[in-house]
Design a protein around this motif. Structure first.
Motif, short mmCIF file in Angstrom:
data_model
loop_
_atom_site.label_atom_id
_atom_site.label_comp_id
_atom_site.label_asym_id
_atom_site.label_seq_id
_atom_site.Cartn_x
_atom_site.Cartn_y
_atom_site.Cartn_z
N GLU A 21 -15.83 7.82 24.17
CA GLU A 21 -14.67 7.34 24.92
C GLU A 21 -15.12 6.28 25.91
N ASN A 22 -14.20 5.39 26.22
CA ASN A 22 -14.41 4.40 27.27
C ASN A 22 -13.07 4.24 27.99
N ASP A 23 -12.88 3.15 28.69
CA ASP A 23 -11.62 2.97 29.45
C ASP A 23 -10.40 2.78 28.56
N TYR A 24 -10.62 2.42 27.29
CA TYR A 24 -9.51 2.07 26.40
C TYR A 24 -9.22 3.10 25.32
N VAL A 25 -10.25 3.77 24.81
CA VAL A 25 -10.08 4.65 23.67
C VAL A 25 -10.78 5.98 23.87
N CYS A 26 -10.29 6.96 23.13
CA CYS A 26 -10.93 8.27 23.04
C CYS A 26 -11.03 8.58 21.54
N CYS A 27 -12.22 8.95 21.09
CA CYS A 27 -12.45 9.22 19.67
C CYS A 27 -12.90 10.67 19.51
N PHE A 28 -12.24 11.37 18.61
CA PHE A 28 -12.59 12.78 18.41
C PHE A 28 -12.38 13.17 16.96
N LEU A 29 -13.03 14.26 16.57
CA LEU A 29 -12.89 14.76 15.21
C LEU A 29 -11.48 15.30 15.01
N ASP A 30 -10.89 14.99 13.87
CA ASP A 30 -9.56 15.48 13.52
C ASP A 30 -9.63 16.99 13.32
N LYS A 31 -8.73 17.70 13.96
CA LYS A 31 -8.69 19.16 13.86
C LYS A 31 -8.32 19.64 12.46
N TYR A 32 -7.62 18.79 11.72
CA TYR A 32 -7.21 19.10 10.34
C TYR A 32 -7.72 17.98 9.42
N PRO A 33 -9.04 17.93 9.21
CA PRO A 33 -9.63 16.79 8.51
C PRO A 33 -9.31 16.73 7.02
N ILE A 34 -9.24 15.51 6.53
CA ILE A 34 -9.15 15.27 5.09
C ILE A 34 -10.52 15.50 4.47
N ASN A 35 -11.56 15.08 5.17
CA ASN A 35 -12.95 15.32 4.80
C ASN A 35 -13.76 15.58 6.06
N ARG A 36 -14.90 16.20 5.89
CA ARG A 36 -15.82 16.45 7.00
C ARG A 36 -16.17 15.11 7.65
N GLY A 37 -16.07 15.04 8.98
CA GLY A 37 -16.37 13.82 9.70
C GLY A 37 -15.16 12.94 9.96
N HIS A 38 -13.96 13.38 9.60
CA HIS A 38 -12.71 12.63 9.82
C HIS A 38 -12.51 12.45 11.33
N VAL A 39 -12.45 11.20 11.77
CA VAL A 39 -12.35 10.88 13.20
C VAL A 39 -11.01 10.20 13.49
N LEU A 40 -10.46 10.49 14.66
CA LEU A 40 -9.27 9.81 15.16
C LEU A 40 -9.68 8.91 16.32
N VAL A 41 -9.23 7.68 16.30
CA VAL A 41 -9.47 6.73 17.39
C VAL A 41 -8.12 6.50 18.06
N VAL A 42 -8.03 6.88 19.33
CA VAL A 42 -6.75 6.96 20.04
C VAL A 42 -6.80 6.11 21.31
N PRO A 43 -5.82 5.25 21.54
CA PRO A 43 -5.80 4.53 22.81
C PRO A 43 -5.55 5.52 23.95
N LYS A 44 -6.20 5.30 25.08
CA LYS A 44 -5.99 6.21 26.21
C LYS A 44 -4.59 6.10 26.79
N LYS A 45 -4.01 4.91 26.72
CA LYS A 45 -2.63 4.74 27.17
C LYS A 45 -1.72 5.19 26.04
N HIS A 46 -0.67 5.91 26.37
CA HIS A 46 0.24 6.43 25.35
C HIS A 46 1.14 5.34 24.80
N TYR A 47 1.07 5.19 23.48
CA TYR A 47 1.98 4.33 22.73
C TYR A 47 2.44 5.14 21.52
N SER A 48 3.69 5.03 21.16
CA SER A 48 4.19 5.74 19.98
C SER A 48 3.90 4.97 18.70
#
Length: 137
Positions: A21-48
């Motif tokens: 994570e940094n000031d702009y994004v937070c990256c974490f493993l998907d709780k319901y992965p399609i495959n092992r290592g599936h990562v989500l890259v999410v902006p820290k500011k909420h956008y729909s």
């Protein structure tokens, strides 16, 4: 946003396997992965929606996604990587996010493409209309 699971993860109010994570994004493993290592890259500011995300955040999302994809390829010896995101009725969480999915031959994940016939006139029409959106912006 108060009830957004991704906002709660970013605020450390919910557990997640955060990998960067940094000031702009937070990256974490998907709780319901399609495959092992599936990562989500999410902006820290909420956008729909994708079209709402500010340009700086989008730039950071793409840069971090590239780094994660390279890391996953090396670490998991993937056969490929799928990078995707969904909008509108097709997203599962109402907070914009990018999926980085390690891919392996015969992993069962597929993209089904319907048979679509587009006439030359329709190609001309849609390309013309889309070009106009660049002129008017």
């Amino acid at each position: 946003m108060k009830n957004c699971i991704f906002c709660k993860i970013i605020a450390k109010e919910e557990d997640a396997y955060i990998i960067f994570e940094n000031d702009y994004v937070c990256c974490f493993l998907d709780k319901y992965p399609i495959n092992r290592g599936h990562v989500l890259v999410v902006p820290k500011k909420h956008y729909s929606e994708f079209v709402e995300v500010d340009d700086e955040s989008l730039t950071r999302i793409m840069s971090v996604s590239k780094h994660i994809a390279a890391g996953l390829q090396a670490l998991l010896k993937t056969d490929g990587i799928t990078i995707m995101q969904n909008n509108g009725a097709f997203k599962d969480v109402d907070h914009y996010h990018m999926h980085i999915i390690p891919r392996f031959l015969d992993d069962g994940f597929s993209w089904v493409e319907p048979e679509m016939v587009v006439s030359p006139e329709e190609f001309v029409e849609i390309s013309s209309l889309l070009r106009e959106t660049f002129i008017s912006s």
